[in-house]
Design an enzyme around this catalytic site. Structure first.
Site, PDB file in Angstrom:
ATOM      1  N   GLU A   1     -16.368   6.014   6.016  1.00 29.29           N
ATOM      2  CA  GLU A   1     -15.647   5.486   7.101  1.00 29.29           C
ATOM      3  C   GLU A   1     -15.679   6.112   8.126  1.00 29.29           C
ATOM      4  OE1 GLU A   1     -11.515   4.723   5.599  1.00 29.29           O
ATOM      5  OE2 GLU A   1     -11.508   7.010   5.416  1.00 29.29           O
TER       6      GLU A   1
ATOM      7  N   ARG B   1       0.911  -1.180   0.119  1.00 28.58           N
ATOM      8  CA  ARG B   1      -0.102   0.004   0.007  1.00 28.58           C
ATOM      9  C   ARG B   1       0.703   1.273  -0.031  1.00 28.58           C
ATOM     10  NH1 ARG B   1      -4.375   0.547   4.554  1.00 28.58           N
ATOM     11  NH2 ARG B   1      -2.629   1.032   6.060  1.00 28.58           N
TER      12      ARG B   1
ATOM     13  N   LYS C   1      -2.562   7.212   1.211  1.00 28.87           N
ATOM     14  CA  LYS C   1      -2.705   7.382   2.633  1.00 28.87           C
ATOM     15  C   LYS C   1      -1.619   8.332   2.698  1.00 28.87           C
ATOM     16  CE  LYS C   1      -2.655   4.514   6.918  1.00 28.87           C
ATOM     17  NZ  LYS C   1      -3.733   4.935   7.314  1.00 28.87           N
TER      18      LYS C   1
END
Length: 329
Positions: free
Chosen positions: A221, A89, A188
């Site tokens: 989320e 990721r 991220k």
């Protein structure tokens, strides 16, 4: 790249602060003065520094513009949990923002493992940061020639154990999750102001976490966690297209559900679906898997962590103690 020289405790070549206060990593729900590790050693670009001397330049674009990426990673019982997925990721985030990570995955793995060894921990949390590096005050990232890698190892207790036994309360906030067309939540990045603003709203409402919706009004989320609901024995979670991070712990829940022969459905849903759910829980590397028993003042189920959630939590804890990348020989 093996970094085993524990005697390298130099001060980075950056402008010194006027004072020598400790920079604390924000990884707990309560304030704390240090990483929680005695004589902590922090990795910066191939060398280790004492916590007091671990500093970056004020011209680093990670500081100036949030121009960088990060991963939060857990290790348990001498093993790093799902390390390969975290690095995958990280590299995907880097590719998306055209950031060249200045080391190979194998070198990153060794640097990360050695940082844990230097701090003499078997259980804890890793904050892995890659910034664009030092540039000028201009926005253009081409001015930043040398990306910087920072690895911090710390102890962590995001929620008290009581929350795992009794459950959290969440509240829907006005701050919407970033639209993938503006800043894709799949990256991220160091720009977490969207999440921070939602967290502030939760604090003002005296809630344990904030529930964030997307522009369509569907659940995306929470500020640092993926969300799952359970209805009639089936598990539901928002799809990545709803604005949810492709969480590592989220993927573990898919694996556990498969073991239990429980169907997981990725589907858009609204606050109403949370209100009428039989069970609800959140997942994240820092939070792990934590039940939710109240949303916007509505009691979920019978107001206690449900049986499926409890089974998943137990299996998750079993997995973390037995699987992962070994830290020590």
């Amino acid at each position: 790249m093996k970094t085993t020289d524990a005697t390298v405790l130099e001060e980075p070549k950056a402008h010194r602060r006027a004072t020598e206060e400790t920079i604390e990593p924000a990884i707990e729900s309560r304030s704390r003065p240090t990483t929680g590790v005695k004589e902590a050693k922090i990795y910066i670009d191939g060398k280790f520094y004492s916590e007091t001397n671990a500093k970056v330049s004020v011209f680093d674009h990670g500081l100036l513009y949030g121009d960088g990426i990060f991963e939060g990673i857990r290790f348990y019982n001498g093993r790093v949990f799902r390390l390969e997925q975290h690095l995958e990721r990280l590299w995907n985030s880097a590719r998306s923002i055209c950031l060249e990570i200045p080391m190979t995955r194998q070198e990153m793995t060794e640097a990360l493992l050695e940082t844990i060894r230097q701090n003499h921990l078997r259980d804890g949390y890793i904050r892995l940061v890659v910034t664009r590096g030092v540039g000028n005050l201009g926005l253009n990232p081409e001015q930043c020639k040398n990306p910087s890698v920072i690895i911090i190892v710390a102890t962590i207790a995001l929620y008290h154990e009581d929350f795992y036994r009794k459950g959290l309360s969440i509240v829907t906030v006005a701050t919407r999750r970033s639209n993938p067309a503006s800043l894709n939540p799949a990256v991220k990045s160091l720009n977490y102001l969207n999440n921070v603003m939602a967290r502030i709203e939760a604090n003002l409402a005296s809630a344990d976490e904030a529930l964030m919706l997307n522009d369509a009004g569907n659940v995306a989320e929470c500020t640092a966690d993926n969300i799952f609901i359970i209805k009639h024995g089936q598990i539901f979670t928002p799809p990545i297209t709803a604005g949810a991070l492709q969480g590592i712990t989220r993927s573990v829940v898919f694996d556990i559900a498969g073991e239990f022969d429980i169907k997981v459905i990725e589907a858009d849903f609204t606050r109403h679906d949370i209100f009428v759910a039989d069970e609800c829980f959140l997942t994240g590397t820092a939070a792990e898997i934590v039940p939710v028993v109240k949303a916007d003042g509505r009691i979920i189920g019978n107001g206690k962590p449900g049986p499926i959630t409890t089974r998943i939590v137990a299996r998750f804890r079993e997995m973390t103690q037995k699987t992962g990348t070994p830290i020590f020989d």
